[in-house]
Design a protein around this motif. Structure first.
Motif, PDB file in Angstrom:
ATOM      1  N   PHE A 275       0.866  -1.016  -0.030  1.00 40.89           N
ATOM      2  CA  PHE A 275      -0.051   0.003  -0.045  1.00 40.89           C
ATOM      3  C   PHE A 275       0.945   1.478  -0.042  1.00 40.89           C
ATOM      4  O   PHE A 275       2.063   1.248   0.421  1.00 40.89           O
ATOM      5  CB  PHE A 275      -0.880   0.134   1.103  1.00 40.89           C
ATOM      6  CG  PHE A 275      -1.939  -1.135   1.101  1.00 40.89           C
ATOM      7  CD1 PHE A 275      -3.049  -0.758   0.769  1.00 40.89           C
ATOM      8  CD2 PHE A 275      -1.666  -2.186   2.041  1.00 40.89           C
ATOM      9  CE1 PHE A 275      -4.182  -1.854   0.627  1.00 40.89           C
ATOM     10  CE2 PHE A 275      -2.576  -3.293   1.926  1.00 40.89           C
ATOM     11  CZ  PHE A 275      -3.863  -2.942   1.436  1.00 40.89           C
ATOM     12  N   THR A 276       0.270   2.242  -0.528  1.00 40.12           N
ATOM     13  CA  THR A 276       0.931   3.810  -0.301  1.00 40.12           C
ATOM     14  C   THR A 276      -0.166   4.609  -0.098  1.00 40.12           C
ATOM     15  O   THR A 276      -1.347   4.368  -0.090  1.00 40.12           O
ATOM     16  CB  THR A 276       1.380   4.245  -1.627  1.00 40.12           C
ATOM     17  OG1 THR A 276       2.245   5.259  -1.391  1.00 40.12           O
ATOM     18  CG2 THR A 276       0.602   4.261  -2.666  1.00 40.12           C
ATOM     19  N   SER A 277       0.369   5.560   0.979  1.00 40.91           N
ATOM     20  CA  SER A 277      -0.633   6.560   1.547  1.00 40.91           C
ATOM     21  C   SER A 277      -0.169   7.885   1.235  1.00 40.91           C
ATOM     22  O   SER A 277       1.118   8.089   1.411  1.00 40.91           O
ATOM     23  CB  SER A 277      -1.438   6.265   2.566  1.00 40.91           C
ATOM     24  OG  SER A 277      -0.192   6.473   3.555  1.00 40.91           O
ATOM     25  N   LEU A 278      -1.082   8.974   1.067  1.00 39.96           N
ATOM     26  CA  LEU A 278      -0.690  10.378   1.084  1.00 39.96           C
ATOM     27  C   LEU A 278      -1.850  11.058   2.028  1.00 39.96           C
ATOM     28  O   LEU A 278      -2.913  10.839   1.984  1.00 39.96           O
ATOM     29  CB  LEU A 278      -0.835  10.940  -0.155  1.00 39.96           C
ATOM     30  CG  LEU A 278       0.177  10.407  -1.188  1.00 39.96           C
ATOM     31  CD1 LEU A 278      -0.318  10.773  -2.659  1.00 39.96           C
ATOM     32  CD2 LEU A 278       1.704  10.897  -0.960  1.00 39.96           C
ATOM     33  N   GLU A 279      -1.071  11.835   2.893  1.00 39.51           N
ATOM     34  CA  GLU A 279      -1.923  12.868   3.711  1.00 39.51           C
ATOM     35  C   GLU A 279      -1.360  14.179   4.253  1.00 39.51           C
ATOM     36  O   GLU A 279      -0.324  14.336   4.300  1.00 39.51           O
ATOM     37  CB  GLU A 279      -1.941  11.915   5.193  1.00 39.51           C
ATOM     38  CG  GLU A 279      -2.834  12.540   6.259  1.00 39.51           C
ATOM     39  CD  GLU A 279      -2.957  11.441   7.388  1.00 39.51           C
ATOM     40  OE1 GLU A 279      -3.811  11.675   8.191  1.00 39.51           O
ATOM     41  OE2 GLU A 279      -2.097  10.720   7.834  1.00 39.51           O
ATOM     42  N   ILE A 280      -2.296  14.851   4.300  1.00 36.30           N
ATOM     43  CA  ILE A 280      -1.948  16.565   4.670  1.00 36.30           C
ATOM     44  C   ILE A 280      -2.353  16.702   6.135  1.00 36.30           C
ATOM     45  O   ILE A 280      -3.536  16.587   6.528  1.00 36.30           O
ATOM     46  CB  ILE A 280      -2.571  17.415   3.669  1.00 36.30           C
ATOM     47  CG1 ILE A 280      -1.988  17.217   2.296  1.00 36.30           C
ATOM     48  CG2 ILE A 280      -2.131  18.834   4.320  1.00 36.30           C
ATOM     49  CD1 ILE A 280      -2.272  18.075   1.319  1.00 36.30           C
ATOM     50  N   ASN A 281      -1.295  17.000   7.120  1.00 37.76           N
ATOM     51  CA  ASN A 281      -1.623  17.289   8.337  1.00 37.76           C
ATOM     52  C   ASN A 281      -1.524  18.672   8.480  1.00 37.76           C
ATOM     53  O   ASN A 281      -1.024  19.541   7.985  1.00 37.76           O
ATOM     54  CB  ASN A 281      -0.667  16.462   9.291  1.00 37.76           C
ATOM     55  CG  ASN A 281      -0.471  14.956   8.967  1.00 37.76           C
ATOM     56  OD1 ASN A 281      -1.826  14.221   8.909  1.00 37.76           O
ATOM     57  ND2 ASN A 281       0.523  14.123   8.735  1.00 37.76           N
ATOM     58  N   LYS A 282      -2.146  18.936   9.818  1.00 31.47           N
ATOM     59  CA  LYS A 282      -2.127  20.275  10.251  1.00 31.47           C
ATOM     60  C   LYS A 282      -0.728  20.565  10.877  1.00 31.47           C
ATOM     61  O   LYS A 282      -0.049  19.769  11.368  1.00 31.47           O
ATOM     62  CB  LYS A 282      -3.187  20.562  11.274  1.00 31.47           C
ATOM     63  CG  LYS A 282      -3.368  21.784  11.744  1.00 31.47           C
ATOM     64  CD  LYS A 282      -4.531  22.014  12.790  1.00 31.47           C
ATOM     65  CE  LYS A 282      -4.706  23.257  13.211  1.00 31.47           C
ATOM     66  NZ  LYS A 282      -6.033  23.291  14.073  1.00 31.47           N
ATOM     67  N   THR A 283      -0.348  21.947  10.790  1.00 32.14           N
ATOM     68  CA  THR A 283       0.705  22.264  11.359  1.00 32.14           C
ATOM     69  C   THR A 283       0.948  23.484  12.261  1.00 32.14           C
ATOM     70  O   THR A 283      -0.275  23.990  12.380  1.00 32.14           O
ATOM     71  CB  THR A 283       1.957  22.725  10.206  1.00 32.14           C
ATOM     72  OG1 THR A 283       1.451  23.918   9.597  1.00 32.14           O
ATOM     73  CG2 THR A 283       2.187  21.484   9.199  1.00 32.14           C
ATOM     74  N   GLU A 284       1.822  23.582  13.306  1.00 31.06           N
ATOM     75  CA  GLU A 284       1.635  24.650  14.086  1.00 31.06           C
ATOM     76  C   GLU A 284       1.877  26.022  13.492  1.00 31.06           C
ATOM     77  O   GLU A 284       1.488  27.194  13.845  1.00 31.06           O
ATOM     78  CB  GLU A 284       2.565  24.610  15.332  1.00 31.06           C
ATOM     79  CG  GLU A 284       2.248  23.257  16.230  1.00 31.06           C
ATOM     80  CD  GLU A 284       0.798  23.344  16.737  1.00 31.06           C
ATOM     81  OE1 GLU A 284       0.552  24.422  17.399  1.00 31.06           O
ATOM     82  OE2 GLU A 284       0.248  22.494  16.792  1.00 31.06           O
ATOM     83  N   GLU A 285       2.841  26.113  12.210  1.00 28.45           N
ATOM     84  CA  GLU A 285       3.236  27.113  11.722  1.00 28.45           C
ATOM     85  C   GLU A 285       2.168  27.468  10.601  1.00 28.45           C
ATOM     86  O   GLU A 285       1.768  26.868   9.630  1.00 28.45           O
ATOM     87  CB  GLU A 285       4.422  26.747  10.825  1.00 28.45           C
ATOM     88  CG  GLU A 285       5.018  28.215  10.191  1.00 28.45           C
ATOM     89  CD  GLU A 285       6.400  27.728   9.493  1.00 28.45           C
ATOM     90  OE1 GLU A 285       6.833  28.640   8.885  1.00 28.45           O
ATOM     91  OE2 GLU A 285       6.917  26.479   9.723  1.00 28.45           O
ATOM     92  N   PRO A 286       1.493  28.906  10.679  1.00 27.32           N
ATOM     93  CA  PRO A 286       0.461  29.250   9.790  1.00 27.32           C
ATOM     94  C   PRO A 286       1.026  29.394   8.370  1.00 27.32           C
ATOM     95  O   PRO A 286       2.279  29.575   8.115  1.00 27.32           O
ATOM     96  CB  PRO A 286       0.081  30.877  10.368  1.00 27.32           C
ATOM     97  CG  PRO A 286       0.756  31.034  11.692  1.00 27.32           C
ATOM     98  CD  PRO A 286       1.902  29.760  11.724  1.00 27.32           C
TER      99      PRO A 286
END
Length: 177
Positions: free
Chosen positions: A26-37
Motif C-alpha cells: 500500500f501507499t498513502s498520502l496525507e496532509i496534516n495540520k501544522t503549528e506554523e500558519p
C-alpha cells in the motif's frame, strides 16, 4: 493555479500496489495540520504486505513541509528501507539564499547545495502538479518540474497523454492522463 482548495489539511489518499496478480502493498498520502500558519505538512508512506513483504520488505516514509501559497518546500524528510537499502535524510530549503541544506543522518554529513527559485522536493512535486490548471493543455503538452533529490537537481517532465472519464461506483470523474 494557486487555489488552496486543490488540497487541504485532513486529506487522506490510500492506494493498493499490485505486482502482477499479487497485492504487493500500500501507499498513502496525507496532509496534516501544522503549528506554523500558511504551512502544509504532507506525509507519504509505502509498505509491502503478504508474500511480497516476506521476500522484499519496503517501509518508506516521505514528509514535506511547504508554503500553502507559494507551494515552495521548506523541509523534506526521507526515511526509507527497501529490502535493506536505507536512507535517512533531511533537506532544509532557503530560497532567500538559494540553498538547500542536506543532513544525511546515516552518514552523519551536512552539506549545502545551490537551488533555483522553482525547485520542488520529491513529495511536494506531486502536490505542485495537482495544483496546475490543465484546461489549456493539449495532448503531448508538457510541464517541467525541477526537483531536488539526493543532492542532485532533476528536471522531471510531466506529459499530458490525453483525457478520459473514470467511472467509480459513486460518480464519473474527468481525468487527465
Amino acid at each position: 493555479q494557486n487555489d488552496s482548495s486543490v488540497f487541504k489539511e485532513g486529506e487522506f489518499l490510500k492506494y493498493k500496489v499490485h505486482y502482477g496478480l499479487l497485492n504487493a502493498g500500500f501507499t498513502s498520502l496525507e496532509i496534516n495540520k501544522t503549528e506554523e500558519p500558511g504551512t502544509l505538512h504532507a506525509v507519504g508512506k509505502g509498505w509491502t504486505t503478504g508474500m511480497v513483504g516476506v521476500f522484499f520488505k519496503v517501509d518508506d516514509t516521505y514528509e514535506t513541509y511547504f508554503d500553502k501559497n507559494t507551494r515552495r518546500p521548506k523541509h523534506f524528510i526521507r526515511k526509507i528501507n527497501e529490502g535493506g537499502y536505507t536512507k535517512d535524510k533531511e533537506v532544509f530549503f532557503d530560497f532567500k539564499k538559494h540553498r538547500a541544506r542536506v543532513i544525511n543522518h546515516k552518514r552523519e554529513t551536512d552539506s549545502t547545495y545551490f537551488i533555483q527559485n522553482d525547485v520542488k522536493d520529491l513529495l511536494q512535486s506531486f502536490y505542485y502538479v495537482r495544483s496546475i490548471d490543465f484546461d489549456g493543455y493539449k495532448e503531448n503538452d508538457a510541464v517541467d518540474v525541477r526537483m531536488f533529490l539526493d543532492e542532485q537537481m532533476y528536471m522531471v517532465k510531466v506529459l499530458v497523454l490525453g483525457r478520459e472519464r473514470l467511472k467509480t461506483k459513486f460518480v464519473e470523474i474527468k481525468c487527465i492522463v
